[in-house]
Design a protein around this motif. Structure first.
Motif, short mmCIF file in Angstrom:
data_model
loop_
_atom_site.label_atom_id
_atom_site.label_comp_id
_atom_site.label_asym_id
_atom_site.label_seq_id
_atom_site.Cartn_x
_atom_site.Cartn_y
_atom_site.Cartn_z
N VAL A 162 0.84 -1.20 0.00
CA VAL A 162 0.00 0.00 0.00
C VAL A 162 0.87 1.24 0.00
O VAL A 162 1.84 1.32 0.75
N LEU A 163 0.53 2.19 -0.88
CA LEU A 163 1.16 3.51 -0.85
C LEU A 163 0.14 4.46 -0.23
O LEU A 163 -0.94 4.64 -0.77
N ARG A 164 0.49 5.04 0.93
CA ARG A 164 -0.44 5.94 1.60
C ARG A 164 -0.13 7.37 1.18
O ARG A 164 0.96 7.88 1.40
N VAL A 165 -1.11 8.00 0.54
CA VAL A 165 -0.91 9.31 -0.08
C VAL A 165 -1.75 10.36 0.66
O VAL A 165 -2.93 10.12 0.92
N ASP A 191 -15.36 8.80 -2.61
CA ASP A 191 -14.04 8.58 -3.21
C ASP A 191 -13.41 9.94 -3.53
O ASP A 191 -14.06 10.97 -3.46
N TYR A 192 -12.15 9.90 -3.93
CA TYR A 192 -11.50 11.14 -4.32
C TYR A 192 -11.24 11.13 -5.82
O TYR A 192 -11.06 10.07 -6.42
N GLU A 193 -11.23 12.31 -6.43
CA GLU A 193 -10.97 12.39 -7.85
C GLU A 193 -10.22 13.67 -8.16
O GLU A 193 -10.25 14.63 -7.38
N GLU A 227 -3.83 4.32 -0.85
CA GLU A 227 -4.72 4.66 0.25
C GLU A 227 -4.59 6.15 0.53
O GLU A 227 -3.52 6.71 0.33
N TRP A 228 -5.68 6.79 0.99
CA TRP A 228 -5.66 8.25 1.15
C TRP A 228 -5.70 8.67 2.60
O TRP A 228 -6.40 8.07 3.41
N TRP A 280 1.66 8.75 6.72
CA TRP A 280 1.42 8.45 5.30
C TRP A 280 2.77 8.53 4.62
O TRP A 280 3.75 9.03 5.19
N ASP A 281 2.85 8.00 3.39
CA ASP A 281 4.16 7.86 2.75
C ASP A 281 4.55 9.07 1.91
O ASP A 281 5.68 9.55 2.01
N VAL A 282 3.63 9.52 1.04
CA VAL A 282 3.99 10.59 0.13
C VAL A 282 2.87 11.62 0.04
O VAL A 282 1.72 11.34 0.37
N SER A 283 3.25 12.83 -0.40
CA SER A 283 2.25 13.84 -0.74
C SER A 283 2.26 13.97 -2.25
O SER A 283 3.28 14.29 -2.85
#
Lengths: 298, 281
Positions: free
Chosen positions: A55-58, A75-77, A96-97, A114-117
């Motif tokens: 999982v990449l948490r963004v 959801d996000y878009e 994942e957000w 979280w991992d990245v922005s």
């Protein structure tokens, strides 16, 4: 006796909820993704951790259409959302957000939450002290908007001196007005003097205040051109003034202070972004969300 | 009086007589309906977009679960802390008393929003100096951090409620327990706490209702509760009025429901004492 029973019920509730709480923690800990995937031998640091978790948490702030917004189904878009999803896909993991506020993201010290922005973040030296940046994935021009009734402000060279200008707090626009903005590799011309700066939680709150009337709370707003154009498309009574005041390179950011070494993940994502530039993916997404290609450095 | 013509006086008297026949509660209800009607008309005349509200209501209402979960978990934590806090405040032991009084003073003397940010943003920095097995406690996600901050905050206020409840138990009761050779622990558990509960439960209900509203502060650390969803949807669509009205209506509905049960609980808890009072009338 009745009241004793009440005590028992309360203490039982404490136990039950404590148990629920810890169960919940494990879920959101992000270590439960079973993807596993292609953990190559050379992966290390955060890259290995992300691939192991699958999982990449963004982090994203869903108040910024067309970069990021929430849909009716929750959801996000948006452009950033599509870019982050594509990065995760090319890393071979799920996405994942997380939705912390913008100043929390730019301040660094994410503590591994979280991992990245992937949040259209401008690369600045101050941010680069706490955040590791990838090469830019697109470039937005910053512009000034005023209320449509305004006739006195016609240019950004002198026309905005001493005016009250709304910006999002912790954004580059704020640093621009304080004349402290520095983007490596870019010359910035500070043409607005002695503005009184009003910082908001997010750009759309500033735009909403400008909407109230010319000079009611604000004389102008500085924001990314696509954000301002998006507001105009939604019928906000504002208009752009003058040309773009400066261009911002926008990049993916990773906390330098992460529990694991962020370098390998930054490199891997940097390579993916170069790929997405050369194979036209970014151009395609830019056309989809902005109707114009913002991925080439102006 | 004479200034009013006889026909007008008669009309007024007739109106009053008729008015008396209408139950008071019905009149109250009509006033409420009137206010709500004026508000609705006022909003609607300002281009209030009800279609937009209906479209987004399901997403915003999805935050009610998080709001309620945070509140229920926090009130349980607060109750536990308050019980120990009150015993500490009443203890002769300087250590227990000192810890409890410091807790109450410090927490009541600092803003809740500072405490929430402290748990979410400052704790992880402390984690670096803590041993490995503790780091999970220092590094909390938004919802656990919110529960910790709200629980600790309300625990401090409720400590005082519990202390008052315990002190309300007559001294004769405690002396009687001693006369029956009960230990201090037995006296507390069997005599004092059950009676204190009667005094304590109603204000705890009030605290819960207050917490329902204060829990909106957790949106600032990114927990997708009712207010977070309403404000994000409002911001991205530039429709703050519509989404904030939804949020306000839902909070109002929730607090009304809990107030209803609160009133019933209070009546039930106080029923042994009501008859005595009514003798006087």
């Amino acid at each position: 006796m009745r009241k004793l029973r009440l005590l028992t019920v309360i203490s039982l509730l404490v136990l039950v909820i404590a148990a629920c709480g810890t169960a919940g923690d494990e879920d959101t800990g992000g270590t439960s993704g079973g993807g596993g995937g292609n953990g190559e031998a050379e992966d290390s640091g955060m890259l290995a951790a992300v691939k192991d978790a699958g999982v990449l948490r963004v982090s994203t702030d869903p108040a910024y259409p067309p970069q990021s917004s929430v849909t009716k189904s929750g959801d996000y878009e948006g452009f950033d959302i599509d870019v982050a999803t594509e990065i995760a896909e090319r890393l071979g993991v799920e996405v994942e957000w997380e939705t912390p506020s913008w100043d929390v993201i730019t301040a660094g010290n994410w503590a591994g939450r979280w991992d990245v922005s992937v949040g259209s973040m401008t690369v600045t030296p101050e941010r680069a002290e706490v955040l590791e940046f990838t090469p830019a994935y697109y470039f937005t021009p910053a512009s000034v908007a005023v209320h449509e009734d305004n006739t006195s402000i016609t240019d950004t060279e002198g026309g905005l001196d001493d005016k009250t200008i709304g910006v999002c707090g912790g954004c580059t626009y704020e640093a621009y007005l304080e004349q402290s903005l520095d983007i490596p590799g870019y010359d910035i011309d500070f043409t607005i003097d002695d503005a009184s700066v009003k910082a908001y939680d997010t750009d759309s709150s500033a735009i909403a205040d400008l909407e109230l009337g010319d000079g009611t709370r604000l004389d102008a707003v500085i924001s990314a051109t696509p954000t301002l154009e998006g507001a105009i498309d939604k019928g906000k009574p504002i208009k752009l003034v003058g040309g773009p005041i400066y261009a911002e390179p926008l990049a993916v950011a990773i906390d330098k202070n992460s529990p694991e070494d962020p370098e390998p993940l930054a490199e891997a994502i940097g390579e993916i972004i170069e790929e997405m530039h050369s194979d036209g993916t970014l151009t395609e997404l830019s056309m989809k969300w902005y109707g114009t290609d913002l991925t080439k450095d102006a | 009086m004479a200034s009013l013509p006889a026909s007008a006086r008669r009309a007024r008297d007739a109106f009053e007589r008729r008015s008396e026949r209408v139950p008071y509660r019905l009149k109250l209800g009509l006033v409420w309906l009137g206010i709500l009607g004026v508000m609705a008309l006022w909003f609607l005349s300002y281009g209030f977009d009800t279609e937009f509200m209906l479209e987004w209501a399901p997403y915003i209402l999805g935050g009610v679960g998080i709001t309620l979960f945070v509140c229920i978990a926090s009130i349980v934590l607060a109750t536990t802390l308050a019980l120990f806090g009150a015993l500490g405040r009443l203890s002769g032991n300087p250590l227990f008393n000192g810890v409890a009084s410091f807790y109450v003073s410090f927490i009541r003397g600092t803003p809740l929003i500072v405490q929430i940010f402290f748990v979410y943003l400052a704790f992880p920095q402390l984690a670096r100096f803590a041993p490995e097995y503790m780091s999970g406690f220092f590094l909390l996600d938004a919802i656990p951090a919110a529960i910790l901050a709200l629980g600790v905050n309300y625990g401090a206020y409720m400590t005082e409620i519990f202390r008052a409840g315990i002190q309300s138990v007559g001294h004769g009761q405690i002396e009687a327990a001693h006369a029956l050779a009960m230990s201090a622990t037995q006296t507390t558990r069997r005599i004092v706490l059950p009676q204190a509960m009667r005094v304590v439960i109603p204000p705890v209900g009030n605290e819960f209702i207050a917490m329902l509203k204060d829990s909106a502060l957790v949106s600032f650390i990114g927990a997708a509760d009712l207010f977070f969803r309403a404000s994000k949807v409002g911001q991205q669509n530039f429709r703050a009025l519509e989404t904030l009205v939804i949020a306000a209506a839902v909070y109002w509905f929730l607090t009304s429901v809990f107030s209803f049960f609160q009133t019933r609980l209070e009546r039930k808890m106080g029923r042994g004492y009501v008859r005595e009072r009514s003798h006087g009338h």
